[in-house]
Design an enzyme around this catalytic site. Sequence first.
Site, short mmCIF file in Angstrom:
data_model
loop_
_atom_site.label_atom_id
_atom_site.label_comp_id
_atom_site.label_asym_id
_atom_site.label_seq_id
_atom_site.Cartn_x
_atom_site.Cartn_y
_atom_site.Cartn_z
N SER A 140 2.84 7.07 -0.78
CA SER A 140 1.89 7.20 -1.90
C SER A 140 0.52 6.80 -1.39
O SER A 140 0.40 6.18 -0.32
CB SER A 140 2.32 6.24 -3.01
OG SER A 140 1.29 6.05 -3.95
N TYR A 153 4.97 -2.22 -6.40
CA TYR A 153 5.00 -0.80 -6.01
C TYR A 153 4.19 -0.59 -4.74
O TYR A 153 4.63 0.07 -3.80
CB TYR A 153 4.45 0.06 -7.16
CG TYR A 153 4.48 1.54 -6.90
CD1 TYR A 153 5.66 2.27 -6.97
CD2 TYR A 153 3.30 2.23 -6.59
CE1 TYR A 153 5.68 3.64 -6.74
CE2 TYR A 153 3.31 3.60 -6.36
CZ TYR A 153 4.50 4.30 -6.44
OH TYR A 153 4.52 5.66 -6.20
N LYS A 157 5.42 0.76 -1.00
CA LYS A 157 4.92 1.98 -0.36
C LYS A 157 4.26 1.68 0.99
O LYS A 157 4.27 2.53 1.89
CB LYS A 157 3.97 2.73 -1.31
CG LYS A 157 4.68 3.27 -2.55
CD LYS A 157 5.81 4.26 -2.18
CE LYS A 157 6.45 4.91 -3.39
NZ LYS A 157 7.51 5.89 -3.03
N1 NAD Z 1 3.72 10.78 -9.70
C1 NAD Z 1 2.81 10.17 -8.96
O1 NAD Z 1 1.63 10.01 -9.37
C2 NAD Z 1 3.16 9.71 -7.57
C3 NAD Z 1 2.12 9.39 -6.69
C4 NAD Z 1 2.44 8.96 -5.40
C5 NAD Z 1 3.78 8.86 -5.02
N2 NAD Z 1 4.77 9.17 -5.90
C6 NAD Z 1 6.15 9.05 -5.44
O2 NAD Z 1 6.77 10.32 -5.56
C7 NAD Z 1 8.19 10.14 -5.59
C8 NAD Z 1 8.77 11.01 -6.70
O3 NAD Z 1 8.36 10.49 -7.95
P1 NAD Z 1 7.88 11.41 -9.16
O4 NAD Z 1 6.45 11.10 -9.38
O5 NAD Z 1 8.30 12.80 -8.98
O6 NAD Z 1 8.66 10.70 -10.38
P2 NAD Z 1 9.86 11.21 -11.31
O7 NAD Z 1 10.23 10.01 -12.12
O8 NAD Z 1 9.46 12.44 -12.04
O9 NAD Z 1 11.03 11.55 -10.27
C9 NAD Z 1 11.70 10.54 -9.56
C10 NAD Z 1 13.16 10.94 -9.40
O10 NAD Z 1 13.84 9.91 -8.66
C11 NAD Z 1 15.12 9.73 -9.24
N3 NAD Z 1 15.69 8.42 -8.90
C12 NAD Z 1 15.34 7.20 -9.41
N4 NAD Z 1 16.13 6.24 -8.90
C13 NAD Z 1 16.99 6.86 -8.04
C14 NAD Z 1 18.03 6.39 -7.21
N5 NAD Z 1 18.39 5.09 -7.18
N6 NAD Z 1 18.71 7.28 -6.45
C15 NAD Z 1 18.38 8.61 -6.50
N7 NAD Z 1 17.41 9.10 -7.28
C16 NAD Z 1 16.71 8.24 -8.04
C17 NAD Z 1 14.88 9.93 -10.72
O11 NAD Z 1 16.08 10.21 -11.44
C18 NAD Z 1 13.88 11.08 -10.73
O12 NAD Z 1 14.56 12.32 -10.81
C19 NAD Z 1 8.42 8.64 -5.76
O13 NAD Z 1 8.75 8.08 -4.52
C20 NAD Z 1 7.06 8.13 -6.23
O14 NAD Z 1 6.86 6.77 -5.91
C21 NAD Z 1 4.48 9.60 -7.16
#
Ligand code: NAD
Length: 290
Positions: A140, A153, A157
């Site tokens: 991230s 968080y 990361k």
């Molecule tokens: N959305 C943002 O702004 C953003 C920015 C930077 C990084 N990220 C990172 O992107 C990645 C995806 O997140 P997202 O934004 O799509 O969120 P999201 O909540 O839409 O998707 C996350 C998915 O991870 C799954 N998950 C949670 N715990 C789990 C586990 N123990 N085992 C397997 N699956 C599990 C959830 O069921 C969900 O489907 C994450 O690592 C998040 O930290 C997101």
Amino acid sequence: MKNLAGRTGVVTGAASGIGRALVLRMVAEDMRVVAADVDEEGIEALAAESSDVAAVHCDVTDPSSCERLAEAAWERFGGVHVLCNNAGVIGRFAPVWDQDPDDWRWLFSVNVLGVANMLRAFVPRLLSEGEPAHIVNTASEAAFTARVFVGVYHASKHAVLAISETLAQELEEQGAPIRVSVLCPGGVNTRVLDAARNRPDELGPERATTGAAAALRARYDRQLPGAMAPEDVAAAVLDGVRQDRFYVFSHPEVANLAAVRAEAVANDTYPRVDPRLSAALRRDTGDGSH
Ligand SMILES: NC(=O)c1ccc[n+]([C@@H]2O[C@H](COP(=O)([O-])OP(=O)(O)OC[C@H]3O[C@@H](n4cnc5c(N)ncnc54)[C@H](O)[C@@H]3O)[C@@H](O)[C@H]2O)c1
């Protein structure tokens, strides 16, 4: 890896957001994909859309669940070429001294140990196959900054970035044909702020967020729907894989954050909340407590 067609991808956190978009993008690139998540309904819905998608339940916090995922991937498609360690959660907004031990454990067990468990399950198999492969770890922008009230968080990361840098070097030292990328998005319009939906029951419900932390959370809630679409992040990831790039910055401004930190280190600058954010949080809480 120039040519993705006919290759197999594995995506964790595939039921929603960036993971779901990665699966759909891979299918559009004529790949076969194992969609892994704790959300079975979400991955089954993806598998129902395409015969090139296999849904496999996987909890990345559980090493044996990751092992079973690897076995299922090889059994179903005979190999793995692009592995996206993407599952991640964000916890309660609060100062670091007010984060419960269970909150630290949950976040680190998904965001950090989840990546470690997946590497343990997949890398030895990839090495013994000896075929070209690419591993993408989702970090991230939080890997390059430390913002208030989301310290757990951000710490997790930073760990994903360090693991990715280490992994890339170790694989190269081995002469393995396996490349590594670290995905560092800024805001993406997903369900990440509703991550508590996957909080294990035994931890009990998340404590309420209060004061300036609650005001910051409310700002994020307002801003995220206008953030980048996950489909654009997925496209950037597959371009990064094709171009063998380590850093994948879907948001160009994130690439500058490392330089901002390097300058702060060079100038021995004390970390401070951006004065505009500080003023906004004071205004939002209305009590001047921040
Ligand atoms: N959305 C943002 O702004 C953003 C920015 C930077 C990084 N990220 C990172 O992107 C990645 C995806 O997140 P997202 O934004 O799509 O969120 P999201 O909540 O839409 O998707 C996350 C998915 O991870 C799954 N998950 C949670 N715990 C789990 C586990 N123990 N085992 C397997 N699956 C599990 C959830 O069921 C969900 O489907 C994450 O690592 C998040 O930290 C997101």
